[in-house]
Design an enzyme around this catalytic site. Structure first.
Site, short mmCIF file in Angstrom:
data_model
loop_
_atom_site.label_atom_id
_atom_site.label_comp_id
_atom_site.label_asym_id
_atom_site.label_seq_id
_atom_site.Cartn_x
_atom_site.Cartn_y
_atom_site.Cartn_z
N CYS A 161 -5.07 12.95 13.93
CA CYS A 161 -5.08 11.42 13.25
C CYS A 161 -5.05 10.60 14.88
O CYS A 161 -4.30 11.09 15.71
CB CYS A 161 -3.87 11.25 12.38
SG CYS A 161 -3.44 9.64 12.26
N ILE A 183 8.66 6.93 16.70
CA ILE A 183 8.24 7.86 15.47
C ILE A 183 6.86 8.73 15.71
O ILE A 183 6.63 9.85 15.27
CB ILE A 183 7.75 6.81 14.33
CG1 ILE A 183 9.36 6.17 14.17
CG2 ILE A 183 7.49 7.39 13.07
CD1 ILE A 183 10.37 6.74 13.46
N ARG A 222 -8.46 -0.55 5.19
CA ARG A 222 -7.74 0.72 4.64
C ARG A 222 -6.25 0.12 3.90
O ARG A 222 -5.78 0.57 3.19
CB ARG A 222 -7.14 1.64 5.85
CG ARG A 222 -8.63 2.45 6.12
CD ARG A 222 -7.78 3.74 7.09
NE ARG A 222 -6.85 4.42 6.16
CZ ARG A 222 -6.08 5.24 6.68
NH1 ARG A 222 -6.37 5.48 8.18
NH2 ARG A 222 -5.34 5.81 6.29
N LYS A 224 0.76 -1.13 0.09
CA LYS A 224 0.01 0.06 0.01
C LYS A 224 0.85 1.31 0.08
O LYS A 224 0.62 2.29 -0.99
CB LYS A 224 -0.96 -0.08 1.18
CG LYS A 224 -1.39 1.37 1.52
CD LYS A 224 -2.31 1.40 2.75
CE LYS A 224 -1.48 1.73 4.34
NZ LYS A 224 -1.24 2.75 4.60
N ARG A 233 -4.44 10.48 5.21
CA ARG A 233 -3.42 11.46 5.26
C ARG A 233 -2.35 11.33 4.18
O ARG A 233 -1.81 12.78 3.73
CB ARG A 233 -2.69 11.34 6.66
CG ARG A 233 -3.73 11.45 7.79
CD ARG A 233 -3.03 11.36 9.08
NE ARG A 233 -2.19 12.49 9.34
CZ ARG A 233 -2.52 13.70 9.67
NH1 ARG A 233 -3.94 13.88 9.89
NH2 ARG A 233 -1.82 14.71 9.92
N1 EPU Z 1 6.59 14.46 10.54
C1 EPU Z 1 6.46 16.05 11.05
N2 EPU Z 1 6.28 16.83 9.90
C2 EPU Z 1 6.02 16.42 8.58
C3 EPU Z 1 6.03 15.02 8.15
C4 EPU Z 1 6.25 14.23 9.38
O1 EPU Z 1 6.56 16.50 11.97
O2 EPU Z 1 5.98 17.28 7.82
C5 EPU Z 1 6.65 13.83 11.64
C6 EPU Z 1 5.49 12.74 11.87
O3 EPU Z 1 4.32 13.41 12.77
C7 EPU Z 1 6.02 11.76 12.52
C8 EPU Z 1 7.46 11.59 11.91
O4 EPU Z 1 7.88 13.03 11.47
O5 EPU Z 1 6.22 11.78 13.96
C9 EPU Z 1 7.57 10.62 10.94
O6 EPU Z 1 6.44 10.63 9.94
P1 EPU Z 1 6.54 10.35 8.45
O7 EPU Z 1 6.23 11.46 7.59
O8 EPU Z 1 7.66 9.44 8.15
O9 EPU Z 1 5.27 9.45 8.29
P2 EPU Z 1 4.40 9.50 6.96
O10 EPU Z 1 4.97 9.63 5.86
O11 EPU Z 1 3.17 10.21 7.16
C10 EPU Z 1 4.32 6.83 6.28
C11 EPU Z 1 3.61 5.62 6.37
C12 EPU Z 1 3.42 5.32 7.58
C13 EPU Z 1 4.23 4.95 8.45
C14 EPU Z 1 5.10 6.08 8.38
C15 EPU Z 1 6.73 5.89 9.34
C16 EPU Z 1 2.67 6.00 4.32
C17 EPU Z 1 1.63 6.25 3.37
N3 EPU Z 1 2.40 6.21 5.23
O12 EPU Z 1 3.68 8.04 6.96
O13 EPU Z 1 2.38 4.26 7.39
O14 EPU Z 1 3.78 4.69 9.83
O15 EPU Z 1 5.50 6.33 7.40
O16 EPU Z 1 7.18 4.63 8.82
O17 EPU Z 1 3.73 5.73 3.48
C18 EPU Z 1 0.39 2.69 7.94
O18 EPU Z 1 0.68 2.15 6.84
O19 EPU Z 1 -0.38 2.17 8.80
C19 EPU Z 1 1.16 4.13 8.13
C20 EPU Z 1 0.80 4.91 9.30
#
Ligand code: EPU
Length: 418
Positions: free
Chosen positions: A116, A328, A398, A22, A92
């Site tokens: 979230c 994280i 999802r 996904k 998101r």
């Molecule tokens: N963060 C910020 N600012 C930003 C972006 C992120 O503060 O602009 C923080 C987040 O709040 C978090 C940390 O940085 O505390 C890491 O978040 P990240 O951006 O890496 O997460 P994401 O890209 O939103 C993806 C996966 C998630 C997975 C995380 C961590 C996708 C679509 N989603 O989310 O997957 O948990 O990376 O590996 O790739 C899931 O599949 O259940 C899921 C939540």
């Protein structure tokens, strides 16, 4: 609302095949917005978040042809380069269209994601990185509005903290920016590598994906291609844990074992027997009670936060005390209260959960709070004494493709009640 009814206590046997990832398919679909040519993506998992992303692409103006695990996207005209609140609030990862839309059309309007279940999850790092590439950004009426009427310009982008979709978003923008972009402190997840592979097949020039420095030489335009999405390492990990928690003998196939090394190392430490079962497959067996084992979630190649809840379900039954640290997301322990209703002994102190192993879980009515938390409750239900009813399984839909059917084929007594 759909529920799962599970009768626990059956050791899983046989083989479960893993589907497409996904979290790789989502950015790959967004990347299709970067060209007016058709792009065909294979091994697209038919899960709800993918449906949401497909609606986003259609909303922007792309045509989609969906057929049996593959999707062809033709983004010839993008009259509405925006992601509306109604779609963003359900997923998101919708913010992944921000970079490609502004790079391709010079403007994008994406609703800010709200709160979230697992944490605040802002997109400030995506926005700051796009500003580095010259996008003018305004926040208005709950939307991020990005403009780059004269195109984006390559730049040095340093992420203050590692972000997976943030890296993907800016990478997709940088491929059409003028000149060189260097992304420092980039996410190294296999999904980022898969995206870079797709972009290069489309004519982009990306080097270093999979390391923390990614270099991009911008090109004027991308073209169509075909690409097969990598296997879902989180689904694979969830099934490996399912084999272990039920003390079964299960083969999980069709994925890349290197993608789950952090998990398999911990499973082995806990006493689970894991062996290769041919290419892209692992056999998992657990005959006796497991030992307590600590984990700390980290970015790839560390222990995935997306497997923390499932691992916790397993370790509630281990002998001794395990410490689980979540680094994280700030609120990813919602499953602990539900696991406690099934007899687990867990104390949460800030970002750490302390799990004192018990000898048995008992079936109960529990509520899923987010995608991976729901998976942990299903796993607990598979081993709990008696019947477990997991409510709000739309969360699990999802990201897992018919998880109940895959588990049932390995012997689990699980059914969906509508
Ligand atoms: N963060 C910020 N600012 C930003 C972006 C992120 O503060 O602009 C923080 C987040 O709040 C978090 C940390 O940085 O505390 C890491 O978040 P990240 O951006 O890496 O997460 P994401 O890209 O939103 C993806 C996966 C998630 C997975 C995380 C961590 C996708 C679509 N989603 O989310 O997957 O948990 O990376 O590996 O790739 C899931 O599949 O259940 C899921 C939540």
């Amino acid at each position: 609302m759909d529920k799962f009814r599970i009768q626990g206590g059956v050791p899983l046997e046989g083989e479960i095949a893993v589907g497409g990832a996904k979290n790789s398919a989502l950015p790959a679909l967004a990347a299709c917005l970067l060209t007016s040519d058709p792009v065909t993506l294979r091994r697209i998992p038919p899960v709800r978040d993918i449906g949401t992303m497909q609606q986003l692409l259609q909303h922007a103006g792309a045509d989609l042809e969906v057929a049996d695990g593959s999707v062809t996207v033709r983004a010839a005209r993008l009259d509405h380069p925006e992601a509306p609140y109604d779609l963003v609030k359900t997923m998101r990862a919708s913010s992944l269209v921000l970079g490609p839309l502004v790079a391709r059309t010079g403007r994008a309007r994406v609703s800010m994601p709200g709160g979230c279940a697992i944490g605040a999850r802002p997109i400030n790092l995506h926005v700051a990185a796009l500003e580095q590439l010259g996008a003018e950004i305004q926040h208005s009426h709950g939307y991020v509005e990005a403009r780059a009427p004269h195109g984006l310009k390559g730049a040095l982008v340093h992420f203050d903290r590692i972000t997976v979709t943030g890296t993907e978003d800016v990478l997709m923008a940088a491929v059409l920016a003028e000149g060189e972009t260097v992304i420092h402190n980039a996410a190294r997840e296999p999904e980022v590598q898969d995206l870079a592979l797709l972009l290069n097949k489309m004519g982009a020039c990306v080097e270093g994906a999979g390391t923390s420095t990614i270099r991009v030489q911008g090109v004027a335009a991308l073209h169509g291609t075909e690409h097969t999405i990598i296997a879902d390492r989180i689904e694979a990990g969830t099934f490996l844990i399912a084999g272990a928690i039920t003390r079964g003998d299960l083969v999980v196939s069709g994925f890349v074992p290197e993608h789950v090394y952090a998990l398999t190392a911990k499973l082995r430490q806990a006493g689970v027997d894991i062996t290769a079962a041919g290419e892209g497959a692992l056999r998992v067996r657990a005959a006796s009670r497991l030992r307590a084992t600590d984990i700390t979630t980290e970015e790839f190649p560390g222990f995935a936060t997306d497997l923390q809840a499932q691992y916790m379900a397993l370790i509630t039954l281990a002998e001794g005390i395990s410490f689980i640290s979540e680094t994280i997301f700030e609120n990813r322990f919602m499953h602990t209260q539900e696991l406690a209703r099934m007899g687990a002994t867990i104390r949460v102190e800030g970002r750490q959960a302390i799990v004192a192993g018990v000898t048995e879980l008992t079936g109960a009515q529990v509520i899923a709070s987010d995608l991976r938390a729901s998976a942990s409750l299903v796993l607990a239900g598979l081993v709990a004494h008696g019947e477990t009813l997991v409510d709000r399984v739309y969360h699990i839909d999802r990201g897992y493709e018919k998880i109940e059917e895959k588990l049932a084929r390995a012997g689990a007594r699980i059914e969906r009640i509508i």
